[in-house]
Design a protein around this motif. Structure first.
Motif, PDB file in Angstrom:
ATOM      1  N   ILE A  65     -34.086 -30.542  25.090  1.00 47.17           N
ATOM      2  CA  ILE A  65     -32.689 -30.675  24.687  1.00 47.17           C
ATOM      3  C   ILE A  65     -31.889 -30.808  25.973  1.00 47.17           C
ATOM      4  N   PRO A  66     -31.506 -32.013  26.346  1.00 48.22           N
ATOM      5  CA  PRO A  66     -30.865 -32.235  27.644  1.00 48.22           C
ATOM      6  C   PRO A  66     -29.695 -31.291  27.893  1.00 48.22           C
ATOM      7  N   THR A  67     -29.589 -30.852  29.138  1.00 48.01           N
ATOM      8  CA  THR A  67     -28.549 -29.900  29.513  1.00 48.01           C
ATOM      9  C   THR A  67     -27.160 -30.422  29.149  1.00 48.01           C
ATOM     10  N   ALA A  68     -26.962 -31.727  29.280  1.00 42.90           N
ATOM     11  CA  ALA A  68     -25.651 -32.296  28.960  1.00 42.90           C
ATOM     12  C   ALA A  68     -25.275 -32.032  27.502  1.00 42.90           C
ATOM     13  N   ARG A  69     -26.246 -32.093  26.595  1.00 41.47           N
ATOM     14  CA  ARG A  69     -25.955 -31.816  25.179  1.00 41.47           C
ATOM     15  C   ARG A  69     -25.598 -30.343  24.986  1.00 41.47           C
ATOM     16  N   GLN A  70     -26.295 -29.467  25.712  1.00 44.64           N
ATOM     17  CA  GLN A  70     -25.992 -28.044  25.606  1.00 44.64           C
ATOM     18  C   GLN A  70     -24.577 -27.751  26.093  1.00 44.64           C
ATOM     19  N   ARG A  71     -24.219 -28.358  27.213  1.00 51.10           N
ATOM     20  CA  ARG A  71     -22.881 -28.138  27.767  1.00 51.10           C
ATOM     21  C   ARG A  71     -21.794 -28.743  26.870  1.00 51.10           C
ATOM     22  N   ALA A  72     -22.078 -29.879  26.283  1.00 57.92           N
ATOM     23  CA  ALA A  72     -21.102 -30.493  25.385  1.00 57.92           C
ATOM     24  C   ALA A  72     -20.836 -29.597  24.182  1.00 57.92           C
ATOM     25  N   MET A  73     -21.877 -28.994  23.651  1.00 59.04           N
ATOM     26  CA  MET A  73     -21.701 -28.061  22.545  1.00 59.04           C
ATOM     27  C   MET A  73     -20.825 -26.890  22.965  1.00 59.04           C
ATOM     28  N   ALA A  74     -21.127 -26.299  24.117  1.00 57.10           N
ATOM     29  CA  ALA A  74     -20.354 -25.154  24.599  1.00 57.10           C
ATOM     30  C   ALA A  74     -18.888 -25.520  24.792  1.00 57.10           C
ATOM     31  N   ALA A  75     -18.633 -26.711  25.339  1.00 57.93           N
ATOM     32  CA  ALA A  75     -17.256 -27.133  25.605  1.00 57.93           C
ATOM     33  C   ALA A  75     -16.463 -27.326  24.321  1.00 57.93           C
ATOM     34  N   ALA A  76     -17.146 -27.618  23.223  1.00 58.65           N
ATOM     35  CA  ALA A  76     -16.457 -27.875  21.958  1.00 58.65           C
ATOM     36  C   ALA A  76     -16.147 -26.610  21.177  1.00 58.65           C
ATOM     37  N   ILE A  77     -16.707 -25.474  21.576  1.00 57.90           N
ATOM     38  CA  ILE A  77     -16.493 -24.216  20.857  1.00 57.90           C
ATOM     39  C   ILE A  77     -15.393 -23.433  21.560  1.00 57.90           C
ATOM     40  N   PRO A  78     -14.293 -23.159  20.905  1.00 57.11           N
ATOM     41  CA  PRO A  78     -13.171 -22.480  21.552  1.00 57.11           C
ATOM     42  C   PRO A  78     -13.588 -21.126  22.154  1.00 57.11           C
ATOM     43  N   SER A 112     -30.370 -22.730  24.535  1.00 59.53           N
ATOM     44  CA  SER A 112     -31.193 -23.934  24.645  1.00 59.53           C
ATOM     45  C   SER A 112     -31.092 -24.789  23.385  1.00 59.53           C
ATOM     46  N   THR A 113     -29.879 -25.081  22.995  1.00 64.20           N
ATOM     47  CA  THR A 113     -29.671 -25.789  21.736  1.00 64.20           C
ATOM     48  C   THR A 113     -28.511 -26.766  21.875  1.00 64.20           C
ATOM     49  N   SER A 134     -32.971 -22.831  20.399  1.00 65.89           N
ATOM     50  CA  SER A 134     -33.415 -24.181  20.073  1.00 65.89           C
ATOM     51  C   SER A 134     -33.122 -24.492  18.602  1.00 65.89           C
ATOM     52  N   MET A 135     -34.131 -24.737  17.772  1.00 65.07           N
ATOM     53  CA  MET A 135     -33.897 -24.936  16.354  1.00 65.07           C
ATOM     54  C   MET A 135     -33.086 -23.784  15.778  1.00 65.07           C
ATOM     55  N   GLY A 136     -33.372 -22.573  16.240  1.00 59.54           N
ATOM     56  CA  GLY A 136     -32.636 -21.402  15.779  1.00 59.54           C
ATOM     57  C   GLY A 136     -31.164 -21.458  16.131  1.00 59.54           C
TER      58      GLY A 136
END
Length: 312
Positions: free
Chosen positions: A254-267, A154-155, A130-132
């Protein structure tokens, strides 16, 4: 001030309700003994350092909002420390962390780097919930040479992505600028009233409630303000270390969509899905923990392959 009080009371009520549901907790495990470390020019904070000193990479654990290192990670420390050196610390304005003039993720990241200096650790796999998780991203940004890998749970890469956020965070920022000195006084008083060392052996709900209360609710407006300013999206694509993302599938904080968007942006980031909500790390550990441990080991295994290739 009214917004801070209402927000703090809502958070306390929610966590207290969850803590009372003791049937969802595992037994309280034996926790590693911690100590205070003085960081010259920065302040004194509580750190636990456990596990073997040789072999697998060191894990640096960053806790969530309004909790502590112990409360976020109590259910996983023993498992992680079987094969890894594990370092965890209370962040600024939380628990037994530093009470500074203001809270920033950048200061927290630099505190963690200073702790590594004191402990003689060169690089780490940074693990954040999360915050971490936001802090872990900032740590990589500021201390890339010390970041061997990332586990983000969860971030998200940004807390401010819709119209409601766009209205809430500026108002919160205005209130914080006006009342920060009062928040700090309350947080400092709560910190001064704590025992020197956290209680580590008690009935589970009693321990969890005491650990949760060690962070003043008056810290929340200031910390939320910092999270509202956080935005890693412009540079997520530059992350070049093995990364695993633990997505909580029923997360309303923290909506799941935001978590997935973060993951998709990290190579090259791998995604590991846990079925529960945002508080799974505390209240749903039996389902969350195996997913989390698999994510950690995915990063460690990728590090080993990378280093073998480099040495070969």
């Amino acid at each position: 001030m009214l917004a801070a009080r209402l927000g703090g009371r809502a958070a306390v009520f929610g966590v207290r309700t969850g803590i009372r549901r003791t049937q969802r907790f595992p037994d309280l495990p034996e926790l590693p003994e911690g100590r205070f470390i003085d960081l010259p020019g920065r302040g004194e904070l509580f750190v636990a350092d456990t596990g073997p000193r040789e072999g697998a990479p060191t894990l640096l654990l960053f806790h969530g909002l309004a909790t502590t290192a112990y409360l976020t990670w109590f259910s996983t420390i023993a498992e992680l420390s079987r094969h890894h050196r594990v370092v965890l610390l209370d962040q600024r304005w939380h628990g037994r962390g530093i009470v500074s003039e203001h809270f920033s993720l950048e200061d927290c990241a630099d505190d963690a780097a200073a702790v590594l200096d004191v402990l003689g650790i060169d690089d780490v796999v940074v693990v954040g919930y999360s915050m971490g998780g936001a802090l872990a991203q900032v740590f990589w940004r500021r201390h890339a040479d010390r970041t061997a890998g990332l586990v983000l749970a969860s971030t998200a890469a940004c807390w401010r992505t819709n119209v409601g956020d766009a209205m809430f965070y500026p108002v919160l920022g205005f209130a914080n600028d006006r009342f920060r000195h009062r928040y700090r006084e309350r947080v400092g008083a709560a910190r001064a009233a704590l025992s020197e060392i956290p209680l580590t052996a008690a009935e589970m709900s009693t321990w969890a409630w005491a650990e949760f209360r060690s962070t003043s609710a008056w810290a929340l407006p200031e910390v939320l303000g910092a999270l509202g300013r956080f935005d890693a999206r412009p540079w997520l694509g530059e992350i070049d270390v093995p990364t695993a993302v633990v997505v909580t599938a029923r997360d309303h904080a923290i909506p799941t969509a935001r978590q997935r968007a973060m993951a998709a942006a990290i190579p090259g980031a791998t995604v590991h899905e846990a079925p529960g909500g945002h508080a799974s790390v505390v209240f749903d550990v039996h389902r969350w923990r195996p997913v989390f441990l698999a994510a950690v080991e995915a990063v460690v295994a990728e590090l080993a392959r990378t280093r073998e290739t480099a040495e070969g």
